[in-house]
Design an enzyme around this catalytic site. Structure first.
Site, PDB file in Angstrom:
ATOM      1  N   GLN A   1       0.786  -1.208   0.119  1.00 61.25           N
ATOM      2  CA  GLN A   1       0.048   0.105  -0.035  1.00 61.25           C
ATOM      3  C   GLN A   1       0.934   1.288   0.187  1.00 61.25           C
ATOM      4  OE1 GLN A   1      -3.099   0.149  -0.461  1.00 61.25           O
ATOM      5  NE2 GLN A   1      -3.708  -1.709  -0.233  1.00 61.25           N
TER       6      GLN A   1
ATOM      7  N   CYS B   1     -11.748  -5.340   1.688  1.00 64.16           N
ATOM      8  CA  CYS B   1     -10.913  -5.153   0.767  1.00 64.16           C
ATOM      9  C   CYS B   1     -10.557  -6.670   0.202  1.00 64.16           C
ATOM     10  CB  CYS B   1      -9.725  -4.361   1.234  1.00 64.16           C
ATOM     11  SG  CYS B   1      -8.176  -5.224   0.843  1.00 64.16           S
TER      12      CYS B   1
HETATM   13  N1  PLP Z   1      -0.578  -6.817   1.533  1.00 65.04           N
HETATM   14  C1  PLP Z   1      -1.384  -5.507   1.570  1.00 65.04           C
HETATM   15  C2  PLP Z   1      -1.206  -4.719   2.673  1.00 65.04           C
HETATM   16  C3  PLP Z   1      -2.593  -5.497   0.680  1.00 65.04           C
HETATM   17  O1  PLP Z   1      -3.456  -4.425   1.311  1.00 65.04           O
HETATM   18  C4  PLP Z   1      -2.944  -6.442  -0.209  1.00 65.04           C
HETATM   19  C5  PLP Z   1      -4.079  -6.593  -1.009  1.00 65.04           C
HETATM   20  O2  PLP Z   1      -5.255  -6.071  -0.580  1.00 65.04           O
HETATM   21  C6  PLP Z   1      -2.152  -7.520  -0.282  1.00 65.04           C
HETATM   22  C7  PLP Z   1      -0.803  -7.501   0.374  1.00 65.04           C
HETATM   23  C8  PLP Z   1      -2.289  -8.691  -1.266  1.00 65.04           C
HETATM   24  O3  PLP Z   1      -1.832  -8.361  -2.513  1.00 65.04           O
HETATM   25  P1  PLP Z   1      -2.455  -8.871  -3.883  1.00 65.04           P
HETATM   26  O4  PLP Z   1      -3.774  -8.569  -3.969  1.00 65.04           O
HETATM   27  O5  PLP Z   1      -1.583  -8.295  -5.069  1.00 65.04           O
HETATM   28  O6  PLP Z   1      -2.268 -10.235  -3.805  1.00 65.04           O
END
Ligand code: PLP
Length: 386
Positions: free
Chosen positions: A178, A325
Site C-alpha cells: 500500500q 478489501c
Molecule cells: N498486502 C497488503 C497490505 C494489501 O493491501 C494487499 C491487498 O489487499 C495484499 C498484501 C495482497 O496483494 P495482492 O492482491 O497483490 O495479492
C-alpha cells in the site's frame, strides 16, 4: 443510474494507468515468446522482462534483486515460508495489523511448529519499535511489519525497526504493497532486507507482484518449485506482458509519486473536513499517527458500514466497509479489533481511498453523496415510530 462514478477504493485496486495499458498493448500482438528461450522473439521477451525487473527494483533503490510473483500475497508468503526454512522452524515476529497475506501463512507455520509473536499496536495502529525489540529471540528468523496499513493507512517506523532487528542480526521484511504509490521506499525503509510489492495497487495489472531482496539476502526455500526460472527463487514462466505492465507502473510511480502524494493529501483533507462539516457524530480512525496521504477511514456510528457502502454504490461512489478489501464481503476487521475500536464504531467503519486519478470535483461530489447516504441509512435503521 448514478450521475458519474467516483472510485474511492484505490487500496483495493487502483485503476489501470493509461501508460501501463499502452506499454502492455504491443505484447498482446507479439508472437508467443517464452523469455527463457534462445530464439530472437524469446530474447526480446527476456529483454522486456529484465527491463521491467530493473524498474521494479528501482522503487526501493539500487541494491535490490527482484523476484516476480503472482502478487503481494505470494510475495508475503514467500518471505515468511522462506525465512522459516524447510522443515519450518524458529521464531517470527509480525504485527497484529498485518494483512491476511502475512497472518495466514504465519498461522500455518505455527501449526507446523514455528513460534510466531504478534506485536501489538496502539490506538492509532502504530507498532512501538521497543515492542519489536522485546519480542526478538536468539532463534528469531524474521521480523515482518507492514510499511502502511491497507485499512486505516497508518505508517510504521520501519527504518527504526530495521536498526533494532539488525543490531540482533535479524533480517526484516516489510509489506509495502500500500505504501509504494505514496512513499519513497528507498528513503523510508532504511536497510530493509525484503520488500513485498503488488502491481494492481499502483496502477499496474493484477496478477503480478514482487519480493525484493537486498543484495546478499537469499530465498532460503522457494515457495514455487519447478523449472528453475528466476534463479530458482520462484519457478514458472515469467508473464512478459504482466511484468512489462508492472515495470511501467513503477516507472510512473517514480515520476509522479511526490507530486501526487501532496495533491492527494490535500484532497483527502478536503474529504475529511467535508464529511465532518456535513455529517453529525462521526469519528476518524488513526489520526494521531503518520498516515498514507490517500486513505480516509471514518466511523459513522448508528450507520451500518456495509449498508452505507451498498447505498453509496447505488449513488455511484465506490468505497469499502470494514476489511472488505480482501473478499468483497464485509466482515469483522482484525485491524479495528487490534486498535481497540469499540464495536459501535467498528460497525460503521468505511474506508475511502483516493488515487492518482481522483479529482477535486469528484471529492466535492462525493461529500454530498456521502452526507445524503449516511442520512438515508441512519433514518432507515431507526426503529419504526421513532
Ligand atoms: N498486502 C497488503 C497490505 C494489501 O493491501 C494487499 C491487498 O489487499 C495484499 C498484501 C495482497 O496483494 P495482492 O492482491 O497483490 O495479492
Amino acid at each position: 443510474m448514478p450521475a458519474s462514478r467516483i472510485y474511492l477504493d484505490t487500496n483495493a485496486t487502483a485503476p489501470l494507468a493509461p501508460e501501463v495499458r499502452e506499454a502492455m498493448e504491443p505484447w498482446l500482438h507479439e508472437v508467443p515468446s517464452n523469455p527463457s528461450g534462445i530464439h530472437e522473439p524469446a530474447r526480446r521477451a527476456r529483454a522486456a522482462v529484465e527491463d521491467a525487473r530493473d524498474r521494479v527494483g528501482e522503487l526501493c533503490g539500487e541494491d535490490f534483486r527482484v523476484v516476480f510473483t503472482s502478487g503481494g500475497t505470494e510475495a508475503d508468503n514467500l518471505a515468511l515460508w522462506s525465512a522459516a526454512g524447510l522443515p519450518p522452524t524458529g521464531h517470527l515476529v509480525v504485527s497484529a495489523i498485518e494483512h491476511p497475506a502475512i497472518h495466514e501463512p504465519a498461522r500455518a507455520l505455527t501449526a507446523l511448529g514455528v513460534d510466531v509473536d504478534l506485536v501489538p499496536v496502539d490506538a492509532d495502529g502504530r507498532v512501538a519499535p521497543e515492542a519489536v525489540q522485546e519480542a526478538l529471540r536468539e532463534d528469531t528468523r524474521l521480523v515482518s511489519i507492514m510499511t502502511a496499513n491497507n485499512e486505516i493507512g497508518t505508517l510504521q517506523p520501519i527504518s527504526r525497526i530495521v536498526e533494532i532487528a539488525h543490531a540482533r542480526g535479524v533480517p526484516v521484511h516489510t509489506d509495502a504493497v500500500q505504501a509504494a504509490a505514496w512513499l519513497d521506499l528507498a528513503d523510508e525503509l532504511g536497510e530493509i532486507d525484503m520488500v513485498s510489492l503488488s502491481g494492481h495497487k499502483i496502477g499496474g495489472p493484477p496478477g503480478i507482484g514482487a519480493l525484493l531482496l537486498r543484495t546478499g539476502v537469499e530465498v532460503r526455500e522457494p515457495l514455487i518449485r519447478g523449472g528453475g526460472q528466476q534463479s530458482g527463487r520462484r519457478a514458472g514462466t515469467e508473464p512478459t506482458i504482466l511484468t512489462v505492465g508492472f515495470g511501467a507502473a513503477c516507472a510512473r510511480v517514480a515520476r509522479r509519486r511526490d507530486r501526487e502524494a501532496r495533491r492527494v493529501a490535500a484532497l483527502a483533507d478536503a474529504l475529511r473536513s467535508g464529511i465532518e462539516s456535513t455529517v453529525p457524530d462521526i469519528q476518524e480512525t488513526g489520526t494521531g499517527a503518520p498516515r498514507l496521504p490517500n486513505t480516509v477511514h471514518v466511523c459513522f456510528p448508528d450507520c451500518a458500514g456495509d449498508a452505507l457502502v451498498a447505498r453509496l454504490d447505488l449513488d455511484g461512489v465506490a468505497a469499502s466497509a470494514g476489511s472488505a478489501c480482501a473478499s468483497g464481503v464485509a466482515h469483522g476487521s482484525a485491524v479495528l479489533e487490534a486498535i481497540g475500536l469499540p464495536p459501535r464504531l467498528q460497525a460503521g467503519a468505511v474506508r475511502f481511498s483516493l488515487g492518482y486519478h481522483t479529482s477535486e470535483d469528484e471529492i466535492a461530489a462525493a461529500i454530498e453523496r456521502i452526507a445524503a447516504a449516511v442520512e438515508a441509512v441512519r433514518a432507515a435503521s431507526l426503529p419504526a415510530g421513532s
